[in-house]
Design a protein around this motif. Sequence first.
Motif, PDB file in Angstrom:
ATOM      1  N   MET A  62       0.803  -1.395   0.012  1.00 40.50           N
ATOM      2  CA  MET A  62      -0.007  -0.116  -0.073  1.00 40.50           C
ATOM      3  C   MET A  62       0.846   1.201   0.127  1.00 40.50           C
ATOM      4  O   MET A  62       0.589   2.245  -0.488  1.00 40.50           O
ATOM      5  CB  MET A  62      -0.805  -0.066   1.142  1.00 40.50           C
ATOM      6  CG  MET A  62      -1.821  -1.136   1.191  1.00 40.50           C
ATOM      7  SD  MET A  62      -2.884  -1.594   2.668  1.00 40.50           S
ATOM      8  CE  MET A  62      -3.926  -0.189   2.722  1.00 40.50           C
ATOM      9  N   GLY A  87       0.385   2.912  -3.642  1.00 38.76           N
ATOM     10  CA  GLY A  87      -0.821   3.902  -3.602  1.00 38.76           C
ATOM     11  C   GLY A  87      -0.271   5.514  -3.835  1.00 38.76           C
ATOM     12  O   GLY A  87       1.086   5.714  -3.213  1.00 38.76           O
ATOM     13  N   HIS A 128      -9.437   7.051   5.582  1.00 30.30           N
ATOM     14  CA  HIS A 128      -8.924   6.703   4.437  1.00 30.30           C
ATOM     15  C   HIS A 128      -7.505   5.901   4.547  1.00 30.30           C
ATOM     16  O   HIS A 128      -7.085   5.327   3.822  1.00 30.30           O
ATOM     17  CB  HIS A 128      -8.706   7.796   3.354  1.00 30.30           C
ATOM     18  CG  HIS A 128     -10.044   8.186   2.841  1.00 30.30           C
ATOM     19  ND1 HIS A 128     -11.126   7.649   2.581  1.00 30.30           N
ATOM     20  CD2 HIS A 128     -10.136   9.561   1.984  1.00 30.30           C
ATOM     21  CE1 HIS A 128     -11.897   8.439   2.147  1.00 30.30           C
ATOM     22  NE2 HIS A 128     -11.524   9.507   1.814  1.00 30.30           N
ATOM     23  N   THR A 183      -8.300   2.168   5.167  1.00 27.26           N
ATOM     24  CA  THR A 183      -8.275   1.625   4.237  1.00 27.26           C
ATOM     25  C   THR A 183      -7.263   1.434   2.921  1.00 27.26           C
ATOM     26  O   THR A 183      -7.117   0.487   2.130  1.00 27.26           O
ATOM     27  CB  THR A 183      -9.842   1.976   3.590  1.00 27.26           C
ATOM     28  OG1 THR A 183     -10.605   2.047   4.614  1.00 27.26           O
ATOM     29  CG2 THR A 183     -10.313   0.957   2.490  1.00 27.26           C
ATOM     30  N   TYR A 184      -6.884   2.521   2.658  1.00 24.34           N
ATOM     31  CA  TYR A 184      -6.166   2.757   1.419  1.00 24.34           C
ATOM     32  C   TYR A 184      -4.420   3.008   1.720  1.00 24.34           C
ATOM     33  O   TYR A 184      -3.680   2.989   0.808  1.00 24.34           O
ATOM     34  CB  TYR A 184      -6.502   3.860   0.625  1.00 24.34           C
ATOM     35  CG  TYR A 184      -7.983   3.879   0.146  1.00 24.34           C
ATOM     36  CD1 TYR A 184      -8.520   2.853  -0.493  1.00 24.34           C
ATOM     37  CD2 TYR A 184      -8.882   4.616   0.749  1.00 24.34           C
ATOM     38  CE1 TYR A 184      -9.874   2.628  -0.788  1.00 24.34           C
ATOM     39  CE2 TYR A 184     -10.161   4.618   0.549  1.00 24.34           C
ATOM     40  CZ  TYR A 184     -10.674   3.519  -0.393  1.00 24.34           C
ATOM     41  OH  TYR A 184     -11.949   3.435  -0.588  1.00 24.34           O
ATOM     42  N   MET A 219      -9.363   1.909  -7.522  1.00 29.46           N
ATOM     43  CA  MET A 219      -9.578   3.138  -7.039  1.00 29.46           C
ATOM     44  C   MET A 219      -9.131   4.398  -8.082  1.00 29.46           C
ATOM     45  O   MET A 219      -7.947   4.389  -8.556  1.00 29.46           O
ATOM     46  CB  MET A 219      -9.080   3.445  -5.640  1.00 29.46           C
ATOM     47  CG  MET A 219      -9.688   2.548  -4.408  1.00 29.46           C
ATOM     48  SD  MET A 219     -11.287   3.182  -4.179  1.00 29.46           S
ATOM     49  CE  MET A 219     -10.849   4.614  -3.507  1.00 29.46           C
ATOM     50  N   LEU A 253     -12.100   8.999  -3.612  1.00 31.67           N
ATOM     51  CA  LEU A 253     -11.994   9.471  -2.328  1.00 31.67           C
ATOM     52  C   LEU A 253     -12.743  10.775  -2.245  1.00 31.67           C
ATOM     53  O   LEU A 253     -13.146  11.475  -3.172  1.00 31.67           O
ATOM     54  CB  LEU A 253     -10.449   9.861  -2.315  1.00 31.67           C
ATOM     55  CG  LEU A 253      -9.589   8.625  -2.300  1.00 31.67           C
ATOM     56  CD1 LEU A 253      -8.108   9.463  -2.490  1.00 31.67           C
ATOM     57  CD2 LEU A 253      -9.778   7.608  -1.509  1.00 31.67           C
ATOM     58  N   TRP A 273      -5.197   3.380  -8.782  1.00 30.68           N
ATOM     59  CA  TRP A 273      -4.606   2.183  -8.546  1.00 30.68           C
ATOM     60  C   TRP A 273      -5.503   0.912  -8.172  1.00 30.68           C
ATOM     61  O   TRP A 273      -6.627   0.990  -7.823  1.00 30.68           O
ATOM     62  CB  TRP A 273      -3.658   2.536  -7.252  1.00 30.68           C
ATOM     63  CG  TRP A 273      -4.381   2.419  -6.010  1.00 30.68           C
ATOM     64  CD1 TRP A 273      -4.686   1.472  -4.963  1.00 30.68           C
ATOM     65  CD2 TRP A 273      -5.115   3.973  -5.465  1.00 30.68           C
ATOM     66  NE1 TRP A 273      -5.266   1.998  -3.902  1.00 30.68           N
ATOM     67  CE2 TRP A 273      -5.493   3.281  -4.033  1.00 30.68           C
ATOM     68  CE3 TRP A 273      -5.320   4.783  -5.919  1.00 30.68           C
ATOM     69  CZ2 TRP A 273      -6.406   4.379  -3.368  1.00 30.68           C
ATOM     70  CZ3 TRP A 273      -6.178   5.861  -5.174  1.00 30.68           C
ATOM     71  CH2 TRP A 273      -6.489   5.529  -3.902  1.00 30.68           C
ATOM     72  N   HIS A 330      -6.919  -1.099  -6.039  1.00 35.67           N
ATOM     73  CA  HIS A 330      -6.854  -1.512  -4.736  1.00 35.67           C
ATOM     74  C   HIS A 330      -7.069  -3.079  -4.325  1.00 35.67           C
ATOM     75  O   HIS A 330      -6.684  -3.581  -3.187  1.00 35.67           O
ATOM     76  CB  HIS A 330      -8.290  -0.831  -4.149  1.00 35.67           C
ATOM     77  CG  HIS A 330      -8.731  -1.051  -2.729  1.00 35.67           C
ATOM     78  ND1 HIS A 330      -7.832  -0.531  -1.767  1.00 35.67           N
ATOM     79  CD2 HIS A 330      -9.828  -1.078  -2.309  1.00 35.67           C
ATOM     80  CE1 HIS A 330      -8.442  -0.871  -0.497  1.00 35.67           C
ATOM     81  NE2 HIS A 330      -9.591  -1.386  -0.872  1.00 35.67           N
ATOM     82  N   THR A 377      -3.673  -4.084  -3.727  1.00 40.34           N
ATOM     83  CA  THR A 377      -2.786  -3.520  -2.760  1.00 40.34           C
ATOM     84  C   THR A 377      -3.509  -3.620  -1.246  1.00 40.34           C
ATOM     85  O   THR A 377      -2.746  -3.225  -0.502  1.00 40.34           O
ATOM     86  CB  THR A 377      -2.674  -2.013  -3.072  1.00 40.34           C
ATOM     87  OG1 THR A 377      -3.863  -1.390  -3.076  1.00 40.34           O
ATOM     88  CG2 THR A 377      -2.163  -1.847  -4.569  1.00 40.34           C
ATOM     89  N   TYR A 378      -4.701  -3.977  -1.264  1.00 45.63           N
ATOM     90  CA  TYR A 378      -5.372  -4.007   0.284  1.00 45.63           C
ATOM     91  C   TYR A 378      -4.970  -5.104   0.805  1.00 45.63           C
ATOM     92  O   TYR A 378      -5.623  -6.305   0.959  1.00 45.63           O
ATOM     93  CB  TYR A 378      -6.759  -3.772  -0.025  1.00 45.63           C
ATOM     94  CG  TYR A 378      -7.482  -3.771   1.245  1.00 45.63           C
ATOM     95  CD1 TYR A 378      -7.407  -2.793   2.292  1.00 45.63           C
ATOM     96  CD2 TYR A 378      -8.421  -4.792   1.659  1.00 45.63           C
ATOM     97  CE1 TYR A 378      -7.712  -2.635   3.532  1.00 45.63           C
ATOM     98  CE2 TYR A 378      -9.004  -5.058   3.076  1.00 45.63           C
ATOM     99  CZ  TYR A 378      -8.821  -3.871   3.946  1.00 45.63           C
ATOM    100  OH  TYR A 378      -9.496  -3.698   5.094  1.00 45.63           O
TER     101      TYR A 378
END
Length: 608
Positions: A304, A308, A336, A339-340, A373, A378, A418, A420, A423-424
């Motif tokens: 992330m 990100g 945020h 989560t990101y 995302m 956002l 990106w 998500h 990457t999450y």
Amino acid sequence: LKSKYTYILVAGLLGFLTACEGWLDPRPLSFYAPENTYVDYAGFQTAIAMCNRDVRYLEFYQDGAAIITELIFSEVAVEGTTDKTSPAQDLNRQIYPDANMSATDFNKIAFYWDALYKGIRDANTILSRIDNGTFDNEEQKNEILGKAYFHRAYRYYKLVHQFGDVPFIVEEITSPRLDFYTTKREVILEQLKEDLEFAVQWVPLIADKGDVTRGACYHQLTKINLALGYFDDAIQSASAVIESGAHALVTDRFGIDKNDPDRNVIWDLHRAENKALAENREVLFLVLDRFGDESAVATGTEIMRQVGPMYSAVGKIKTPTGVDAFVDNNNERNPHLVTYGRGLGRCRGTDYSTRQLWTMDNTDLRHAPGNWMNMEDLTYNNPVLLEQNDPWYGKPLQLYSEDGVLLCSDTIRSWYGWPHYKTYIPDQTTTISRGGNSDWYIFRLAETYLLRAEAYCWKGDLEKAAADINQVRARANASLLPANQVTIGTVLDERARELFYEEPRKSELTRIAYIYAKTGIPSYTGKTYSTSNFSLDNFFYDRIMETTNFYNKGVVTPAGNAYTMSPYHVLWPVPAGAIRENALGHINQNIGYSGSENNIEPLDRPND
């Protein structure tokens, strides 16, 4: 042996003394205690397990993971760190044999050289000592041989597509040597093909997660067959995986979130908790990294943080009323961040990978809301906005105000989309998510379909190529491609959609560039290439210039780095110290870098 590069050459490249404990932690019954390990089937399996573990350390974990260097030497990403001049952006200026090429704020070219040869050393030690072990039967011995061949091939495949012709070591080195010579790339690949053709006969079809499978061996063999231009063999080896019955694309919901109606199969496929599940039959080979395990990577994937955008830092993004969009480094005041994550933009997707790839249709789950995302997804959440009754609180971000004022101070680092769903990886320790511990895919069946599609494409069988690409696209609910639209470029596009932060993108582009040069087959643009001037005119460079919006646009970072690239970057420079300290032999330098004027004819055999 006093310099850093002598250390690399001897300890890494040359496979010096596997029991050397000056730089390895001695552990009872460990891979690095040969007298305890190389005695029986269980001991050799322990050695293989250490090779499996080291694949994890090679590329996908920690801050500045090495895979980022593969990605930024391609059309899918650039180094987005814009407040320093050290990151690899101005490649024409920064990439040379004596440069710092083994640090997070620079690049990981020399790291690859060192780490790959270390893994080759470990595999060669297994292969050289196998006859001294005691096994219950020949099948056990051959299984170990096959797995060691896989690990050696996995690493050499990367080396010959990162550096081209390199020293080819196939035996354990038990004393210091400084007399190595470069071997021709195709000679190395031919030996790897032979080794893997043995491995696929003996490595089990089904194995514990994290261990080498027969499917992984066939998959690696397919890449080598393609690299050699043996397209029929590539189709055969890929088909052996696809038709084995042991593996299948994941098409149904499964795992930890399978009952969440807001999620989908693409989300499920990339959850940390799901990658090693028994029902995930798409896996051919993965590495294990579990929080709390003794061998877990201390900082986890940090994905992330790497992928990100740096959206939350003070001053990066403003509301149309001039207030900071977010609070930085405070989870409660900026949810945020949980989560990101707090991205650094180190692996910044290009316009090609974040936008151009997704214009075909809006049904592709890999680019669907919740999985992918965009910055506009956002919302402004700085509590100051709420306290001041600012109308922008809770509304989606926008890049420009109504009167055309740019609201992002650094669009390179802080404004891009990106994946998500990849990457999450929630952080198990830090409060602001960087990307925690997680298993990671090395090979999965989706890529096998795309490799076979590529082989069919080289042969001109576009119907079958389209059918294989569409297996992957159908799973993602993307529109199916007609055969008349399929080219090598189409295959590369699908690989970019499916395999971001999984495939070594630079190596795959270089492999394809070699094929074009060797065969003389016209590219999808109509251009032909030759091996005679490979480093000066190649598909690798043309592909990147065709698609990127950085290396071909004169983009300059706030710190002053211009994004530049040249055709010779199709191959990386061999670290100068490795050449310099090899005083009794000769390691060639790649064309375009200082020292290449001293090159000699490479060997057509391994280093004896």
